[in-house]
Design an enzyme around this catalytic site. Structure first.
Site, PDB file in Angstrom:
ATOM      1  N   ARG A 197      -5.886  47.526 -21.449  1.00 40.40           N
ATOM      2  CA  ARG A 197      -5.080  48.408 -20.604  1.00 40.40           C
ATOM      3  C   ARG A 197      -3.615  48.356 -21.022  1.00 40.40           C
ATOM      4  NH1 ARG A 197      -6.716  50.562 -16.114  1.00 40.40           N
ATOM      5  NH2 ARG A 197      -8.311  48.951 -15.826  1.00 40.40           N
TER       6      ARG A 197
ATOM      7  N   GLU B 283     -12.763  48.412 -24.756  1.00 37.20           N
ATOM      8  CA  GLU B 283     -12.456  49.488 -23.810  1.00 37.20           C
ATOM      9  C   GLU B 283     -10.946  49.737 -23.767  1.00 37.20           C
ATOM     10  OE1 GLU B 283     -11.952  49.616 -18.958  1.00 37.20           O
ATOM     11  OE2 GLU B 283     -13.504  48.336 -19.822  1.00 37.20           O
TER      12      GLU B 283
ATOM     13  N   THR C   2     -11.637  53.391 -16.842  1.00 41.34           N
ATOM     14  CA  THR C   2     -10.990  54.212 -15.816  1.00 41.34           C
ATOM     15  C   THR C   2     -11.295  55.692 -16.048  1.00 41.34           C
ATOM     16  OG1 THR C   2      -9.207  52.552 -15.902  1.00 41.34           O
ATOM     17  CG2 THR C   2      -8.880  54.402 -14.421  1.00 41.34           C
TER      18      THR C   2
ATOM     19  N   LYS D 152     -20.876  47.337 -13.387  1.00 42.00           N
ATOM     20  CA  LYS D 152     -19.637  46.560 -13.403  1.00 42.00           C
ATOM     21  C   LYS D 152     -19.336  46.143 -11.961  1.00 42.00           C
ATOM     22  CE  LYS D 152     -14.747  47.914 -13.896  1.00 42.00           C
ATOM     23  NZ  LYS D 152     -13.856  48.922 -14.539  1.00 42.00           N
TER      24      LYS D 152
ATOM     25  N   GLY E 261      -9.628  41.477 -18.632  1.00 38.29           N
ATOM     26  CA  GLY E 261      -8.416  42.267 -18.567  1.00 38.29           C
ATOM     27  C   GLY E 261      -7.186  41.485 -18.994  1.00 38.29           C
ATOM     28  N   SER E 262      -6.289  41.235 -18.056  1.00 35.05           N
ATOM     29  CA  SER E 262      -4.989  40.664 -18.407  1.00 35.05           C
ATOM     30  C   SER E 262      -5.075  39.226 -18.902  1.00 35.05           C
ATOM     31  CB  SER E 262      -4.042  40.740 -17.209  1.00 35.05           C
ATOM     32  OG  SER E 262      -4.574  40.022 -16.100  1.00 35.05           O
TER      33      SER E 262
END
Length: 217
Positions: free
Chosen positions: A24, A47, A76, A136, A186-187
């Protein structure tokens, strides 16, 4: 690309490395170096969320640069029109924070693997009926391994469920014991501005934690 159907390729990629890299905020110029670092670390699922800068450009560059056994797609994804854009790029994955049957069906019809976000059995069964390749569990930090275990008791046997949201290396083991088949990262794996070396270091930490947790499972 390959003659192997995309859903089969998804299963193979998940079996090879059940970790989805969520990039992201990545920019097109950063995408390929980061992607190559992840491939070197053993990742097979990448992704780029649609709320990143120029996500389709990043996805296109990744798809052209990475081996065919590495699946690339968007996160998203909120509408069926985006699925058409992804199919035109040769993308493989359609990942959403929610379970919109129209998005799932569009992905399945285009031969892409849909991984919608779910949080309840009702959403899970509806997503599977629409053609989801995997589910998910999102946001995982608002749920629990006990929730996942209970859900898997009623879902079709073998349904891949991947917790996403707040996943860190030390937290993998309880989810694996509950039946998780993979994770979205993610992060804790990538933050905007991170370079390939930093991402490779974090990817290695996740792979090591996954191996240790699987050995204890």
């Amino acid at each position: 690309m390959t003659d192997q159907p995309r859903p089969s390729r998804f299963s193979a990629a998940l079996a090879a490395c059940p970790l989805v890299a969520i990039l992201r905020g990545i920019t097109p110029d950063e995408a390929v170096p980061i992607g190559l670092a992840l491939v070197d670390a053993g990742f097979r699922l990448i992704e780029v969320p649609m709320n990143s800068p120029d996500p389709l450009d990043s996805i296109g560059r990744l798809r052209r640069a990475l081996p065919t056994e590495v699946l690339v797609g968007a996160g998203t994804v909120l509408d069926p029109a985006t699925v058409g854009d992804l199919a035109a790029l040769g993308a493989d994955l359609v990942i959403s924070p929610h379970a919109d049957p129209a998005v799932i069906a569009a992905a399945a019809a285009a031969g892409l693997s849909a991984v919608p976000g779910i949080f309840t059995p009702t959403e899970a069964f509806a997503a599977l009926s629409a053609g989801a390749a995997a589910l998910k569990l999102f946001p995982a930090e608002a749920g629990s391994p006990a929730q996942l275990k209970a859900m898997l008791a009623v879902l079709p046997k073998g349904t891949p469920v991947l917790p996403v949201g707040g996943i860190v290396p030390k937290g993998l083991a309880p989810w694996l014991r509950a039946g998780a088949r993979g994770f979205g990262l993610g992060s804790a794996l990538y933050r905007p501005g991170d370079g390939p070396e930093r991402v490779a270091e974090r990817a290695g930490a996740f792979r090591a934690a996954l191996a240790a947790a699987a050995a204890d499972h």
